[in-house]
Design a protein around this motif. Sequence first.
Motif, PDB file in Angstrom:
ATOM      1  N   GLU A 110      -8.574  -3.005   2.384  1.00  0.00           N
ATOM      2  CA  GLU A 110      -9.243  -1.826   1.832  1.00  0.00           C
ATOM      3  C   GLU A 110     -10.031  -1.098   2.927  1.00  0.00           C
ATOM      4  O   GLU A 110      -9.993   0.136   3.022  1.00  0.00           O
ATOM      5  CB  GLU A 110     -10.176  -2.241   0.704  1.00  0.00           C
ATOM      6  N   THR A 111     -10.709  -1.864   3.773  1.00  0.00           N
ATOM      7  CA  THR A 111     -11.465  -1.271   4.877  1.00  0.00           C
ATOM      8  C   THR A 111     -10.541  -0.538   5.837  1.00  0.00           C
ATOM      9  O   THR A 111     -10.849   0.575   6.293  1.00  0.00           O
ATOM     10  CB  THR A 111     -12.247  -2.361   5.637  1.00  0.00           C
TER      11      THR A 111
ATOM     12  N   TRP B 110      -6.920   0.611  -6.260  1.00  0.00           N
ATOM     13  CA  TRP B 110      -6.119  -0.565  -6.583  1.00  0.00           C
ATOM     14  C   TRP B 110      -5.447  -0.373  -7.931  1.00  0.00           C
ATOM     15  O   TRP B 110      -6.071   0.134  -8.870  1.00  0.00           O
ATOM     16  CB  TRP B 110      -6.992  -1.814  -6.634  1.00  0.00           C
TER      17      TRP B 110
ATOM     18  N   GLN C 233      -9.298   2.637   4.053  1.00  0.00           N
ATOM     19  CA  GLN C 233     -10.350   3.620   3.812  1.00  0.00           C
ATOM     20  C   GLN C 233     -10.753   4.347   5.088  1.00  0.00           C
ATOM     21  O   GLN C 233     -11.462   5.352   5.022  1.00  0.00           O
ATOM     22  CB  GLN C 233     -11.572   2.937   3.184  1.00  0.00           C
TER      23      GLN C 233
ATOM     24  N   THR D 101       0.844  -1.189   0.000  1.00  0.00           N
ATOM     25  CA  THR D 101       0.000   0.000   0.000  1.00  0.00           C
ATOM     26  C   THR D 101       0.880   1.239   0.000  1.00  0.00           C
ATOM     27  O   THR D 101       2.019   1.210   0.443  1.00  0.00           O
ATOM     28  CB  THR D 101      -0.933   0.056   1.229  1.00  0.00           C
TER      29      THR D 101
ATOM     30  N   LYS E  73      -8.322  -8.716   0.477  1.00  0.00           N
ATOM     31  CA  LYS E  73      -8.313  -7.400  -0.154  1.00  0.00           C
ATOM     32  C   LYS E  73      -9.330  -6.476   0.504  1.00  0.00           C
ATOM     33  O   LYS E  73      -9.049  -5.304   0.764  1.00  0.00           O
ATOM     34  CB  LYS E  73      -8.626  -7.522  -1.655  1.00  0.00           C
ATOM     35  N   SER E  74     -10.517  -7.020   0.754  1.00  0.00           N
ATOM     36  CA  SER E  74     -11.582  -6.217   1.348  1.00  0.00           C
ATOM     37  C   SER E  74     -11.199  -5.738   2.740  1.00  0.00           C
ATOM     38  O   SER E  74     -11.471  -4.586   3.101  1.00  0.00           O
ATOM     39  CB  SER E  74     -12.870  -7.044   1.405  1.00  0.00           C
TER      40      SER E  74
ATOM     41  N   LYS F 140      -9.644   7.642   0.843  1.00  0.00           N
ATOM     42  CA  LYS F 140     -10.053   6.814  -0.288  1.00  0.00           C
ATOM     43  C   LYS F 140      -8.918   5.887  -0.715  1.00  0.00           C
ATOM     44  O   LYS F 140      -7.760   6.080  -0.343  1.00  0.00           O
ATOM     45  CB  LYS F 140     -10.485   7.700  -1.458  1.00  0.00           C
ATOM     46  N   THR F 141      -9.273   4.866  -1.502  1.00  0.00           N
ATOM     47  CA  THR F 141      -8.285   3.894  -1.959  1.00  0.00           C
ATOM     48  C   THR F 141      -8.410   3.671  -3.460  1.00  0.00           C
ATOM     49  O   THR F 141      -9.457   3.918  -4.056  1.00  0.00           O
ATOM     50  CB  THR F 141      -8.468   2.534  -1.253  1.00  0.00           C
TER      51      THR F 141
ATOM     52  N   LEU G 283      -3.089   0.634  -3.678  1.00  0.00           N
ATOM     53  CA  LEU G 283      -2.884  -0.733  -3.209  1.00  0.00           C
ATOM     54  C   LEU G 283      -2.555  -1.654  -4.368  1.00  0.00           C
ATOM     55  O   LEU G 283      -3.067  -1.473  -5.482  1.00  0.00           O
ATOM     56  CB  LEU G 283      -4.137  -1.267  -2.493  1.00  0.00           C
TER      57      LEU G 283
END
Length: 272
Positions: free
Chosen positions: A148-149, A159, A152, A118, A144-145, A156-157, A133
Amino acid sequence: MTQAKVCFIGAGNMPRSIISGMVNNGYPSSEVYATNPSQPKLDALKADFGIHISNDNLATAQLADVIILSVKPQLMQQVCEQLSSIDLSEKLIVTIAAGIPASRYAEYLKQPIKLIRTMPNTPTQIGFGMTGLFADDSISNEQKSLVETIMQSGGKTLWVEQESGLNQVIALAGSSPAYFFLFIESMVESAKKTGMSEQQARALAQEAALGAAQMVIQNPHTSLATLRENVTSKGGTTAQAVETFEKGDLRGLVDSAMTNCINRAEEMAKTF
């Protein structure tokens, strides 16, 4: 893995901002750990967010489901080699370090690993960050989720499909807050020469920057050129300023700066 135990190796400003976002957005503080050689930053994290703290990287990493490597690139090999003594096969490794390629971590840790790279930026500290990411095909959608959480929580993110895309993220988001600070700083310095106070100049410049950014965000289908042209009346004051920037090759200077930023990231990939 929604209640995964998350361990931050390193307790500097960036992990603090991520931890702040996680806890403030409802992630259980009882599932968050941080380690650091010195105590003051750890004590502050515990006092502010109620997380677990330790000076022992190994013991804490053994407890974790997710290990977030948040030390400086020059310290990464040393830290990873220490962690290599434990079995990492059931753990997800996340790194926020610039420059070091994913393949290098398997060498440092001396075993096959599952890794997500990241690249967050400093506005993550106030909830307006942008994080790039990258993950290879070995990473599950659930993993991944989860990452990402986590990311975030500070903004914001985005990929990227290729790992090399993270170097572009560095130039466009990771390093770019410094570009804007430099531009605002230059505006304030110029205004001070005309007799305006620094406080007044800063207030005007920072609100203009914030407003301009919001106009970009709120007009996603309007080109940047059109937004600029809408402010630039022919023969007016803005036109004179923009013409000065164009004559000074601002576009070329920005291009060179971003290219040099990417080149440095590529150099770092060979160094570490």
